[in-house]
Design an enzyme around this catalytic site. Structure first.
Site, PDB file in Angstrom:
ATOM      1  N   HIS A   1      32.788  40.866  38.088  1.00  0.00           N
ATOM      2  CA  HIS A   1      32.184  39.935  37.140  1.00  0.00           C
ATOM      3  C   HIS A   1      32.278  40.427  35.690  1.00  0.00           C
ATOM      4  O   HIS A   1      31.951  39.677  34.762  1.00  0.00           O
ATOM      5  CB  HIS A   1      30.713  39.688  37.506  1.00  0.00           C
TER       6      HIS A   1
ATOM      7  N   ASP B   1      34.811  35.434  35.897  1.00  0.00           N
ATOM      8  CA  ASP B   1      33.603  34.619  36.022  1.00  0.00           C
ATOM      9  C   ASP B   1      33.658  33.766  37.288  1.00  0.00           C
ATOM     10  O   ASP B   1      34.691  33.675  37.953  1.00  0.00           O
ATOM     11  CB  ASP B   1      33.434  33.737  34.782  1.00  0.00           C
TER      12      ASP B   1
END
Length: 431
Positions: A403, A407
């Site tokens: 992350h 995304d």
């Protein structure tokens, strides 16, 4: 009689050294060309070093557990040739002038910012690699003297000095952010069974490496997962129809894995943002699609051989690559280069009955896909005449991604694209 120098061969882009784990030939033994002379271990895989000539082993220049650099002479073989044997040159790469100038500038800059260390004040044997790390990290002679080496006769190894540097809360060597995590030696005292009945077994070398990789990956990447259920009924029926023909023609089995790997390779071409690695504050976009294939070993350990340029293989080529790497992994025949250069990894947890899982990213990659078990389940089938309940073959895909740079939109769209490729598989595919 001529003397041939057996050197440690080049074993991949990021492999600079190896540890001698066993001498298969002893001084005085006769050797045929291509005979394995010794076994070595890198930070990812064990392999053998064969002889390029026939002759007699007359000298071993390193002992078991010694660390050897690529290109170093490790043994002398006496041959029957009348002329002096010329050892095969270590593979080299021509560096463009501009790149060479940049490297020179970097070296000058490092010399300016790195305090000079004079190693003449220590009686310890220090390998060139250890000296370089000490220079880069500003480790003094006094500090080197204080490090308890884990190598032969107390020699300070790469792992020892990196562990020491980490303990000082300083960053590792400059390129560690894109290399395999360094394993810190276990200095813990041997535990004692309280009741006298528990068995205490030290981890083997590979399990220690895996332990280090997994812990380092969790500390490095912000792991997050996306899950997709996919209908693979068409694939199951197609494989049942062609697997016997394929095995008779090719002499090997056709599993589901190459079909899944091909879908992943296609999705990586569609979403190149998943085919990257991270180096500090920089993103490295990979040109090639090299798929890692997590493989369980007979001893319970795990290794990840890599299918190079996977997007360029048709289904037959992918099947052969999968079978070749899988078989060589299980038989201990992988070469160091077979585990290098991966850009994305796939793990088939379904082969052990798991429906889905949350795999840990294989650094320095930013994603890993887990393939769950294929199950017969009741499902709603949409048709022009209406919806019906039927039996379908389904599985879960679990996508773990970093992350920091990926995304939820990209991570989710990527795994959905893999599912789309699988559900739209052409049942008329000729193999």
């Amino acid at each position: 009689m001529a003397r041939f120098e057996l050197k440690l061969p080049k074993m991949g882009e990021s492999v600079a050294e190896a540890t001698i784990t066993n001498w298969l030939k002893q001084v005085g033994d006769k050797i045929e060309a291509d005979d394995a002379v010794l076994e070595i271990a890198t930070d990812k895989v064990d392999s053998e070093v064969p002889s390029e000539v026939s002759g007699v082993l007359v000298e071993q220049l390193f002992a078991k557990d010694d660390l050897v650099q690529v290109g170093q002479t490790i043994a002398i073989i006496e041959t029957d040739a009348t002329a002096e044997s010329t050892p095969a040159p270590v593979e080299s790469v021509t560096i463009p002038v501009a790149v060479a100038e940049i490297e020179k500038s970097v070296e000058v800059a490092q010399a300016i910012v790195t305090p000079a260390v004079d190693f003449k004040g220590t009686e310890k044997f220090l390998s060139p690699l250890v000296k370089n790390i000490a220079k880069e990290e500003g480790v003094s002679v006094a500090e080197l003297e204080s490090i308890q080496g884990s190598g032969k006769e107390g020699r300070v190894t790469k792992e020892d000095i990196l562990s020491y540097v980490a303990g000082r809360q300083k960053s590792p060597v400059a390129n560690s952010s894109v290399s395999t995590p360094t394993i810190v030696p276990n200095t813990q005292a041997v535990p004692v069974s309280v009741n006298g009945e528990d068995e205490i077994v030290e981890m083997d070398r590979m399990r220690k490496l895996i332990s280090g990789y997994m812990t380092a990956s969790l500390q490095t990447s912000a792991h997050v997962q996306s899950f997709v259920e996919v209908d693979v009924t068409h694939i199951v029926k197609w494989r049942d129809k062609v697997k016997s023909t394929f095995e008779k023609r090719e002499g090997e089995k056709l599993t589901f894995t190459p079909i899944f790997m091909q879908a992943v390779a296609k999705a990586l071409k569609d979403f190149p943002g998943m085919n990257i690695s991270v180096d500090g504050n920089f993103i490295i976009k990979k040109k090639n699609i090299n798929l890692g294939m997590a493989t369980a070993l007979p001893n319970g350990n795990l290794i990840v051989p890599v299918i190079k340029n996977a997007d360029q293989l048709n289904l037959v080529g992918m099947a052969k690559a999968v079978n070749d790497l899988g078989n060589r992994a299980k038989n201990g025949k992988l070469k160091p280069d077979d585990t290098q250069g991966g850009t994305y990894t796939v793990t088939n947890i379904g082969s052990f009955g798991s429906v889905f899982g949350t795999p840990i990213i294989n650094q320095p990659e930013v994603g890993i896909l887990a393939l769950g078990a294929i199950r017969k389940v009741p499902a709603v089938i949409e048709t022009p005449e209406g919806d019906f309940i039927g039996i379908r073959q389904k599985m879960f895909l679990t996508h773990s991604y970093d992350h920091r740079v990926v995304d939820g939109a990209l991570g989710g769209m990527f795994v959905k694209r893999v599912a789309d490729y699988l559900e739209s598989f052409d049942v008329d595919t000729d193999i």
